[in-house]
Design a protein around this motif. Structure first.
Motif, PDB file in Angstrom:
ATOM      1  N   TYR A  58       0.167  -1.116  -0.207  1.00 61.51           N
ATOM      2  CA  TYR A  58      -0.155   0.069   0.233  1.00 61.51           C
ATOM      3  C   TYR A  58       1.028   1.538  -0.206  1.00 61.51           C
ATOM      4  CZ  TYR A  58      -3.820   3.885   1.374  1.00 61.51           C
ATOM      5  OH  TYR A  58      -4.627   4.753   1.105  1.00 61.51           O
ATOM      6  N   LEU A  59       2.261   0.768   0.440  1.00 62.98           N
ATOM      7  CA  LEU A  59       2.963   2.566   1.097  1.00 62.98           C
ATOM      8  C   LEU A  59       4.000   2.685  -0.411  1.00 62.98           C
ATOM      9  CD1 LEU A  59       3.769   2.112   4.383  1.00 62.98           C
ATOM     10  CD2 LEU A  59       2.376   4.069   3.932  1.00 62.98           C
ATOM     11  N   LYS A  60       3.753   1.592  -0.817  1.00 63.11           N
ATOM     12  CA  LYS A  60       4.816   1.814  -2.029  1.00 63.11           C
ATOM     13  C   LYS A  60       3.867   2.625  -2.871  1.00 63.11           C
ATOM     14  CE  LYS A  60       5.839  -1.385  -5.008  1.00 63.11           C
ATOM     15  NZ  LYS A  60       6.548  -3.015  -5.375  1.00 63.11           N
ATOM     16  N   VAL A  61       2.353   2.300  -3.564  1.00 60.70           N
ATOM     17  CA  VAL A  61       1.670   2.862  -4.272  1.00 60.70           C
ATOM     18  C   VAL A  61       1.502   4.482  -3.702  1.00 60.70           C
ATOM     19  CG1 VAL A  61       0.108   3.231  -5.654  1.00 60.70           C
ATOM     20  CG2 VAL A  61       1.191   0.873  -5.583  1.00 60.70           C
ATOM     21  N   LEU A  62       1.248   4.263  -2.277  1.00 60.40           N
ATOM     22  CA  LEU A  62       0.685   5.362  -2.465  1.00 60.40           C
ATOM     23  C   LEU A  62       2.270   6.796  -1.737  1.00 60.40           C
ATOM     24  CD1 LEU A  62      -0.917   7.754  -0.398  1.00 60.40           C
ATOM     25  CD2 LEU A  62       0.027   6.672   1.430  1.00 60.40           C
TER      26      LEU A  62
END
Lengths: 787, 264
Positions: free
Chosen positions: B217-221
């Motif tokens: 999630y954080l990677k795309v965020l």
């Protein structure tokens, strides 16, 4: 299937040959000044209308006629037509040298008989270019570039500013087969795409096929760009070169043994980084940024029937900062070919081809490097059988082995802070065989029809993974080194036909099917040296497309003007896209991050071209759509592909004021690429994030640009007093040169290269859209010479 | 690697010195307002909360409408239910809720007649051994301080990390995350990218172990956050662990802390 096809061919040829006694005329056509083979010369029989042939890639022709007296005419655009009277009472060999028409001192209006070639050839979707044709067209930084110039033709789009990639009829840029002397080139760009790897000095002939691709080519869905290097001057030593703003080039060529063999070697290097050396900043002085490339070729004739060619390309890009960081990549290709004339009707070419692409990133500071290699070997056997005056048959086979190391990280010192990592090497074999026939059915109708059978084998020596529908790994199987773990195959029928409506207009139609077994994975918008080629596997099926084309071609005013309209429809299967956030680089499990879907491209291409006179040029317009559909993307609805450009216009104008001054201009306009922009935003984890609703639902601003250029030639001739007649005569100077001035983006349009959405710098608490334009106005100057 | 490419591109542009950047106005659709869930459990007593808000139009100010009056519960895998109450508009918390390591948590939110649920896993911590720094003079521009984190990655499992730096009390905005593909089982030293420190600065680090879902999630965020210069080829919304008509995520942080003062 193939057997029946061959049988059919034989029946056709025997039917036609049974009759009166026939004999064969064959030979090789060359340029009179440098002895280069001329490709695509029309050989026609003056007293037999509709009978003729064209020379193949090696300048060879063969024509079979009933015994008798004939006038054979050899014509080639830009060259003086030669007519030879010949009494054909037995098989004969006739080699001819044609002279360049611009070499003639008086402005003789030479009319080539085959000026309506564009009407009569079977393939409407083919464009042939010679570097000479494009030398005055203005380009970025004055670097002549065939890849950039072909994008000025309808149906061919530049992948964007500062990119050497191109899209043909809605295809992706990895669906173009780029061949340099038969060797596939995997990354055709230098400096991340600002320049292509093709140094036009070293090239002889560029043939771009957008559709109706003949059965001898395969492996990519959208197009074939077949680039032939020149052979080298067979008559005398000669050199040419140029000094430009960004790079300099030099080519030397000479006979090995006069009229038997020759070679050339050419090199090019940029010197943009020398400016960095002038910088006050010490770290900037330590940085390197350049590319160079070398093309070389040699050929030698052993007797009348055998000829051997050895050609190669080597190019490298280098970036770096002192010891701490280095990034280099490059292509190497080599081709060894043997032409053999078995008989005056059967021509053979055997090739062994090597192609290598690699990149390496060294991070000295952290003590590791990343390296990736693609290595190909190809064995290729092609035959051309000039069966009779109606049938020209080509057949052959090839075997291609791919060895792809997608990348690995290696610590440069023991006990480094980085663990070594190697993504498994992937090996595969592509094998194919084909047969095609260029058939003159009647004076009005001709066809090029054929069949290609291609097969693909993915080979073990690796772990093979299976994924569930969410892309999670479910199974790993290890295969032995020579075990085939996946096989694909398919038949690729190809047909292209021409129907002459009358002597100034024709209709053409074609159908072709193709399979593509290698796929380029990239998650960036521009081409990057770290893009990864992936072979098909148990997870990745070969891409498949069918293309249907139909066109109307018409010439006006004694072939001064050409007009054509061609439309196409191309459904595509097994296209590849990515899950959001997919990691392509150094990912052992990258296949789990891919999604597969279908596509469709359709459109119409219009071209009006003026070929003769002081003023030449063309106007091209393409109206097209390209859409894709994936279950996992955009709620399974069709969405426009990135390269979906609805309107694309190119205008190219060249005006020759005199032999000494030539000016040119081109203007391009196209609809902006389809892109994904946010439709909202929200706050999460202390940051503001963009919210997206549909894939590629927006458009970049429309792109347009004008380039202008002028080329000043020094006088090619000098006046001397002829010692014999004491009269003033003009002779050709040894040293020819020209100055080329050009302006790229003459009205300084700021075309959007990228639009990003971010927090405002001037007004925190607000978000804004920011457009990046790469170039404003870029003037450049180059000096070219030849002696 | 994308960073590398942007970096190379920057060099080319710098060399050619021809590019230009400007703010433009692009007409954007306005998506329907969505409920946004920003929920965290952690082993740090002050970082257990659920923030509920609504999304907005791209050109509006960055103050988003809070969702008040929701019913929010978090349940651990032993069946203990924590009910979170609204302590500020849209901010829900419970002082008794402190995340336990190696535990699954379920979230349930009922707001505006709408129920959403999510599940997350709070992994074990990985211990940050130490921090060090050195002056890096190679590279573009002036020499600058580089801070290194030292730890041993656990060989036996896949580990995912997040680093949250705070410099002189000011929290960094970048999302920096790492998986252990390149460092699996290695006693590593990893530089804190995106952090600029000066002489005598105090740097505090929250060294966080996260689960794979939170990592993805954080990677795309990180790619779509407007604080970044987002320019992905085909940007999309991150895959969320939230079930229901809402966006956002339910993350779990296993935090260890470290700090260091830069003494030249």
């Amino acid at each position: 299937m193939i057997n029946r096809f061959l049988l059919l061919l034989i029946i056709f040829s025997t039917q036609v040959t049974s009759g009166q006694e026939k004999v064969t005329l064959s030979g090789t056509i060359k340029d009179s000044t440098d002895g280069e083979d001329l490709i695509g010369v029309y050989v026609t029989v003056s007293n037999l209308s509709g009978v003729g042939t064209i020379t193949n890639s090696y300048g060879f022709y063969s024509i079979t006629l009933p015994k008798g007296d004939y006038t054979i005419s050899f014509s080639y655009v830009g060259y003086n037509t030669v007519n030879k009277k010949i009494t054909l009472d037995k098989n004969k060999v006739l080699g001819v040298e044609l002279s360049n028409s611009s070499e003639v001192m008086k402005a003789l209006e030479v009319t080539a008989e085959k000026e309506n070639e564009n009407l009569t050839n079977t393939n409407g979707s083919t464009v042939r270019l010679k570097p000479k044709d494009i030398e005055t067209i203005p380009v970025l930084f004055g670097e002549k570039d065939v890849l950039k110039t072909v994008t000025l033709l309808p149906g061919v789009q530049s992948a964007g500013e500062g990119s050497s990639g191109f899209n043909v009829r809605g295809g992706a840029s990895d669906q173009n087969l780029i061949l340099l002397d038969e060797a596939p080139v995997y990354n055709a760009s230098h400096l991340l795409g600002f320049f292509s790897v093709f140094n036009s000095d070293a090239l002889k002939d560029i043939n771009l096929m957008k559709g109706g691709i003949p059965a001898e080519y395969g492996g990519r869905l959208s197009s074939v760009m077949d680039i032939k290097m020149k052979e080298g001057n067979r008559k005398k030593f000669s050199a040419s070169g140029g000094l430009g703003l960004i790079s300099s080039r030099l080519l030397i060529e000479a006979p090995i043994v006069k009229d038997k063999g020759s070679f050339f070697i050419s090199g090019r290097r940029t010197y943009a980084d020398t400016f960095l050396k002038l910088s006050k900043d010490s770290s900037r002085r330590e940085s390197t940024l350049y590319f160079y490339d070398i093309n070389a070729k040699a050929n030698y004739s052993f007797g009348e029937k055998d000829r051997v060619f050895l050609s190669g390309y080597f190019g490298q890009d280098k970036f770096g900062f002192g010891e701490s960081f280095g990034f280099e990549w490059g292509n190497t290709t080599g081709t060894l070919r043997w032409n053999h004339i078995y008989s005056n009707k059967l021509f053979s070419n055997t090739s062994v081809i090597y192609s290598n692409y690699d990149y390496k990133i060294t991070i000295g500071g952290a003590g590791f490097d990343i390296a990736s290699v693609i290595k190909d070997w190809t064995f290729k056997q092609d035959y051309q059988w000039f069966a009779n005056e109606k049938h020209n048959v080509k057949f052959g086979f090839n075997v291609l082995t791919h060895k792809i190391s997608p990348g690995g990280i290696n610590s440069l010192e023991p006990d480094g802070i980085i663990a070594d990592l190697n993504v498994q090497e992937k090996r595969s074999i592509e094998a194919s065989t084909y047969v095609l026939d260029e058939w003159k059915i009647s004076n009005r109708i001709s066809a090029n029809y054929g069949l290609r059978y291609s097969s693909f084998y993915a080979i073990g020596g690796q772990d093979v993974y299976s994924y569930d529908e969410n892309g999670s790994l479910i199974d790993t199987t290890t295969y032995g080194k020579n075990e085939v773990f996946q096989q694909y195959q398919g038949l690729e029928p190809r047909i292209a036909t021409t129907f002459m409506l009358n002597e100034y207009s024709s209709m053409k139609a074609s159908y072709s099917r193709g399979y593509q077994y290698l796929h380029l994975l990239t998650n960036s918008t521009s081409s990057s040296p770290t893009d990864i080629w992936m072979p098909s596997s148990n997870n990745i099926k070969p891409q498949l497309s069918d293309q249907y084309t139909i066109g109307y071609f018409r010439n006006f005013k004694d072939n001064t003007y050409e007009f054509s309209i061609e439309s196409y429809y191309k459904p595509m299967n097994n296209l590849i896209d990515y899950k959001t956030g997919a990691e392509v680089l150094l990912n052992e499990f990258v296949e789990g991050e891919l999604v597969f879907g279908v596509g469709r491209a359709y459109g119409a291409e219009f071209l009006i071209r003026k070929n003769k006179g002081k003023f030449t040029g063309w106007v091209g317009y393409t109206l097209a759509r390209t859409e894709k559909k994936f279950e996992e993307i955009n709620s399974s609805n069709w969405f426009p592909a990135r390269q979906d450009r609805i309107h694309d216009i190119s205008i190219v104008a060249m005006y020759s004021f005199s032999e000494k001054v030539k000016a040119s201009a081109n203007w391009v306009y196209y609809t902006g690429n389809a892109v994904t922009f946010p439709s909202g935003k929200y706050q999460i984890d202390g940051v503001v994030a963009n919210y997206y609703t549909e894939r590629n639902g927006y458009r970049m601003p429309d792109y347009h640009r004008l380039d202008v250029g002028v080329t000043l030639y020094n006088d090619k001739y000098k006046t001397i007093i002829d010692p014999e007649s004491q009269k003033e005569i003009k002779v050709k100077k040894k040293w020819e040169s020209n100055w080329n001035f050009s302006v790229y983006n003459a009205y300084a349009r700021e075309n959007a290269y990228q639009i990003s959405f971010r927090e405002s710098e001037s007004n925190p608490g607000q978000t804004e859209a920011v457009q990046l334009a790469l170039f404003k106005i870029i003037p450049s100057i180059a000096y070219n010479f030849k002696f | 690697m994308k960073a590398l490419q942007i970096f190379l591109f920057a060099i080319i542009l710098l060399t050619l010195n021809t590019s230009c950047e400007k703010v433009i106005l692009i007409e954007l659709n306005e998506a329907d307002q969505k409920m946004v869930v920003d929920a965290i459990v952690s082993n740090d007593s002050v970082q257990n909360y659920v923030i509920l808000s609504k999304s907005g139009g791209f050109y509006q100010d960055n103050d988003f409408e809070a969702i008040s009056g929701a019913s929010v519960t978090i349940t651990d895998d032993a069946g203990v239910i924590y009910s979170l109450s609204e302590s500020a508009p849209g901010y829900y918390s419970n002082p008794n809720l402190v995340g336990k390591l190696k535990t699954n948590y379920d979230l349930e939110v009922v707001a505006n007649d709408q129920t959403i649920t999510a599940n997350t896993y709070l992994p074990d911590t990985t211990h940050l051994d130490s921090l060090s720094y050195f002056l890096n003079s190679g590279g573009f521009g002036d020499p600058e301080w580089f801070v290194l984190m030292h730890w041993s990655d656990k060989q036996s499992e896949e580990n995912f990390y997040r680093f949250k730096p705070t410099i002189n009390g000011e929290k960094g905005k970048q999302i920096s995350i790492l998986d252990d593909i390149l460092i699996n089982g290695v006693e590593t030293q990893y530089p804190l990218f995106d952090v600029t420190v000066e002489d005598f600065d105090t740097l505090m680090i929250e060294f966080i172990e996260i689960d794979q879902g939170t990592y993805e999630y954080l990677k795309v965020l990180g790619e779509i956050a407007s604080g970044e210069n987002a320019a992905s080829a085909a940007p999309g919304n991150p895959v969320s662990n939230i079930v229901g008509d809402a966006i956002g995520f339910f993350g779990a942080y296993a935090i260890t802390n470290g700090s260091i003062v830069i003494e030249p």
